[in-house]
Design a protein around this motif. Structure first.
Motif, PDB file in Angstrom:
ATOM      1  N   LYS A   1      52.111  31.084  34.690  1.00  0.00           N
ATOM      2  CA  LYS A   1      53.079  30.257  33.956  1.00  0.00           C
ATOM      3  C   LYS A   1      52.476  29.650  32.698  1.00  0.00           C
ATOM      4  O   LYS A   1      53.210  29.233  31.785  1.00  0.00           O
ATOM      5  CB  LYS A   1      53.628  29.143  34.856  1.00  0.00           C
ATOM      6  N   ASP A   2      51.134  29.575  32.640  1.00  0.00           N
ATOM      7  CA  ASP A   2      50.467  29.001  31.469  1.00  0.00           C
ATOM      8  C   ASP A   2      50.039  30.060  30.456  1.00  0.00           C
ATOM      9  O   ASP A   2      49.329  29.756  29.499  1.00  0.00           O
ATOM     10  CB  ASP A   2      49.230  28.197  31.905  1.00  0.00           C
ATOM     11  N   LEU A   3      50.445  31.306  30.657  1.00  0.00           N
ATOM     12  CA  LEU A   3      50.058  32.408  29.780  1.00  0.00           C
ATOM     13  C   LEU A   3      51.270  33.094  29.172  1.00  0.00           C
ATOM     14  O   LEU A   3      52.369  33.081  29.750  1.00  0.00           O
ATOM     15  CB  LEU A   3      49.248  33.452  30.557  1.00  0.00           C
ATOM     16  N   VAL A   4      51.064  33.691  28.004  1.00  0.00           N
ATOM     17  CA  VAL A   4      52.056  34.590  27.429  1.00  0.00           C
ATOM     18  C   VAL A   4      51.888  35.926  28.139  1.00  0.00           C
ATOM     19  O   VAL A   4      51.134  36.801  27.705  1.00  0.00           O
ATOM     20  CB  VAL A   4      51.874  34.742  25.905  1.00  0.00           C
ATOM     21  N   VAL A   5      52.568  36.090  29.276  1.00  0.00           N
ATOM     22  CA  VAL A   5      52.308  37.229  30.159  1.00  0.00           C
ATOM     23  C   VAL A   5      52.697  38.556  29.522  1.00  0.00           C
ATOM     24  O   VAL A   5      52.224  39.621  29.953  1.00  0.00           O
ATOM     25  CB  VAL A   5      53.030  37.059  31.508  1.00  0.00           C
ATOM     26  N   GLU A   6      53.546  38.517  28.490  1.00  0.00           N
ATOM     27  CA  GLU A   6      53.932  39.764  27.823  1.00  0.00           C
ATOM     28  C   GLU A   6      52.732  40.456  27.196  1.00  0.00           C
ATOM     29  O   GLU A   6      52.756  41.669  26.948  1.00  0.00           O
ATOM     30  CB  GLU A   6      54.996  39.495  26.753  1.00  0.00           C
ATOM     31  N   LEU A   7      51.678  39.715  26.923  1.00  0.00           N
ATOM     32  CA  LEU A   7      50.486  40.294  26.303  1.00  0.00           C
ATOM     33  C   LEU A   7      49.499  40.824  27.335  1.00  0.00           C
ATOM     34  O   LEU A   7      48.454  41.368  26.970  1.00  0.00           O
ATOM     35  CB  LEU A   7      49.788  39.246  25.425  1.00  0.00           C
ATOM     36  N   LEU A   8      49.814  40.669  28.611  1.00  0.00           N
ATOM     37  CA  LEU A   8      48.896  41.072  29.664  1.00  0.00           C
ATOM     38  C   LEU A   8      49.296  42.400  30.277  1.00  0.00           C
ATOM     39  O   LEU A   8      50.474  42.766  30.314  1.00  0.00           O
ATOM     40  CB  LEU A   8      48.852  40.014  30.763  1.00  0.00           C
ATOM     41  N   ASP A   9      48.320  43.088  30.769  1.00  0.00           N
ATOM     42  CA  ASP A   9      48.557  44.254  31.603  1.00  0.00           C
ATOM     43  C   ASP A   9      49.270  43.789  32.881  1.00  0.00           C
ATOM     44  O   ASP A   9      48.879  42.776  33.473  1.00  0.00           O
ATOM     45  CB  ASP A   9      47.209  44.906  31.941  1.00  0.00           C
ATOM     46  N   PRO A  10      50.315  44.506  33.318  1.00  0.00           N
ATOM     47  CA  PRO A  10      51.050  44.086  34.528  1.00  0.00           C
ATOM     48  C   PRO A  10      50.144  43.906  35.740  1.00  0.00           C
ATOM     49  O   PRO A  10      50.389  43.009  36.569  1.00  0.00           O
ATOM     50  CB  PRO A  10      52.047  45.224  34.739  1.00  0.00           C
TER      51      PRO A  10
ATOM     52  N   ALA B   1      47.105  42.814  35.654  1.00  0.00           N
ATOM     53  CA  ALA B   1      46.421  41.534  35.480  1.00  0.00           C
ATOM     54  C   ALA B   1      47.305  40.391  35.935  1.00  0.00           C
ATOM     55  O   ALA B   1      46.840  39.426  36.563  1.00  0.00           O
ATOM     56  CB  ALA B   1      46.015  41.348  34.021  1.00  0.00           C
ATOM     57  N   VAL B   2      48.587  40.469  35.615  1.00  0.00           N
ATOM     58  CA  VAL B   2      49.526  39.433  36.053  1.00  0.00           C
ATOM     59  C   VAL B   2      49.573  39.371  37.573  1.00  0.00           C
ATOM     60  O   VAL B   2      49.581  38.289  38.176  1.00  0.00           O
ATOM     61  CB  VAL B   2      50.929  39.697  35.478  1.00  0.00           C
ATOM     62  N   LYS B   3      49.595  40.526  38.202  1.00  0.00           N
ATOM     63  CA  LYS B   3      49.627  40.570  39.663  1.00  0.00           C
ATOM     64  C   LYS B   3      48.373  39.927  40.268  1.00  0.00           C
ATOM     65  O   LYS B   3      48.445  39.227  41.275  1.00  0.00           O
ATOM     66  CB  LYS B   3      49.771  42.013  40.140  1.00  0.00           C
ATOM     67  N   ARG B   4      47.219  40.169  39.647  1.00  0.00           N
ATOM     68  CA  ARG B   4      45.976  39.584  40.162  1.00  0.00           C
ATOM     69  C   ARG B   4      45.999  38.059  40.041  1.00  0.00           C
ATOM     70  O   ARG B   4      45.556  37.344  40.938  1.00  0.00           O
ATOM     71  CB  ARG B   4      44.762  40.170  39.435  1.00  0.00           C
ATOM     72  N   LEU B   5      46.510  37.589  38.909  1.00  0.00           N
ATOM     73  CA  LEU B   5      46.615  36.139  38.736  1.00  0.00           C
ATOM     74  C   LEU B   5      47.589  35.542  39.736  1.00  0.00           C
ATOM     75  O   LEU B   5      47.336  34.463  40.297  1.00  0.00           O
ATOM     76  CB  LEU B   5      47.060  35.817  37.303  1.00  0.00           C
ATOM     77  N   GLU B   6      48.698  36.212  39.961  1.00  0.00           N
ATOM     78  CA  GLU B   6      49.685  35.713  40.925  1.00  0.00           C
ATOM     79  C   GLU B   6      49.093  35.669  42.337  1.00  0.00           C
ATOM     80  O   GLU B   6      49.493  34.851  43.161  1.00  0.00           O
ATOM     81  CB  GLU B   6      50.928  36.601  40.895  1.00  0.00           C
ATOM     82  N   ALA B   7      48.101  36.550  42.574  1.00  0.00           N
ATOM     83  CA  ALA B   7      47.436  36.570  43.875  1.00  0.00           C
ATOM     84  C   ALA B   7      46.245  35.619  43.933  1.00  0.00           C
ATOM     85  O   ALA B   7      45.537  35.564  44.940  1.00  0.00           O
ATOM     86  CB  ALA B   7      46.978  37.987  44.195  1.00  0.00           C
TER      87      ALA B   7
END
Length: 286
Positions: free
Chosen positions: A249-258, A260-266
């Motif tokens: 929620k604190d990142l511009v996730v559109e700039l991340l590899d999907p 990477a987002v999953k790892r952060l969510e985990a």
């Protein structure tokens, strides 16, 4: 470093070599003139007390600013410089330095390459309980900066050209509050951050062995190098890699590899690469 060496050794050398030829009240004005004549830096000393036996220099306050722009660099108070008698036995000139500045306590020891030559020096500087938010250079960049820190710096080499020297730096900061400089992080400020760092300097290259940060939601560490531009620090080139965790929620996730987002969510760390000019680096998260 050059300014530090002038302060550290200037008073001691004048005390040692002029003491037999002039009264103490005549030496102080001469020392003031020497301090204020340092090129590139505007130095304004306050009251100066000078004694010859034993050699000791006291200055109630010293103000530093850039010569041309008059921008403030630092202000020290209760400056005391004394001779290191043990250094004389090795044919060198050593001195001890202490002062206070912006709530912090400053101690240093320096030694010249030889008794009559201050073109090279080895020095150790320690600053404790320094308020980062009161340092003029940092305050100009972020008026709301807060926090305190401790710095330990060891340097050996030229007093005329820092690129001909080498050194090591350790840093620890706590309670840090500062404006977020990273555009892909959607936070206006970082608060109550803890920072530790260790780095080595050789010529114009700064190698970061470890730079770790953490606050309530963020954790990360950085390793890499920076090619320092001595004329303009923000034009220095960096090549860093980092492991980082920060809530999506604190990142511009559109700039991340999907992934990477999953790892952060985990709750897992992601890898961050930072390359280019320090003022506008390319940041890749994956």
């Amino acid at each position: 470093m050059k300014v530090f060496v002038y302060l550290l050794f200037g008073g001691i050398m004048l005390s040692a070599f002029l003491g037999l030829r002039m009264a103490e009240q005549d030496a102080a004005p001469m020392l003031r003139k020497a301090i204020t004549s340092v090129p590139a830096v505007n130095i304004q000393p306050g009251k100066i007390d000078l004694s010859f036996f034993p050699p000791r220099l006291e200055i109630d306050s010293v103000y530093f600013a850039k010569k041309r722009s008059r921008n403030a660099l630092a202000e020290l108070k209760d400056v005391i410089i004394t001779l290191d008698y043990g250094s004389l036995l090795s044919g060198k000139l050593g001195a001890n330095f202490s002062a206070t500045g912006y709530g912090g306590k400053i101690k240093a020891h320096g030694m010249t390459g030889s008794f009559f030559d201050i073109s090279t020096v080895s020095a150790v500087l320690e600053i404790k309980n320094q308020s980062f938010g009161q340092i003029p250079y940092l305050k100009a960049m972020d008026p709301d900066m807060k926090g305190t820190g401790t710095v330990h710096l060891a340097y050996s080499g030229s007093t005329q050209d820092i690129t001909k020297g080498e050194g090591k730096l350790t840093l620890a900061g706590s309670g840090l509050h500062f404006r977020n400089p990273v555009p892909v992080i959607q936070k206006e400020n970082f608060e109550n951050m803890v920072v530790t760092a260790s780095a080595a300097f050789d010529g114009s290259s700064l190698t970061v062995d470890d730079f770790s940060v953490r606050d309530k939601t963020l954790r990360g560490n950085v390793k890499g190098s920076m090619k320092v531009n001595m004329n303009n620090i923000v034009d220095s080139k960096v090549s860093f890699k980092s492991n980082l965790f920060i809530p999506p929620k604190d990142l511009v996730v559109e700039l991340l590899d999907p992934n990477a987002v999953k790892r952060l969510e985990a709750g897992e760390d992601i890898t961050v690469s930072i390359n280019g000019r320090i003022a506008a680096p390319t940041i890749i998260m994956k």
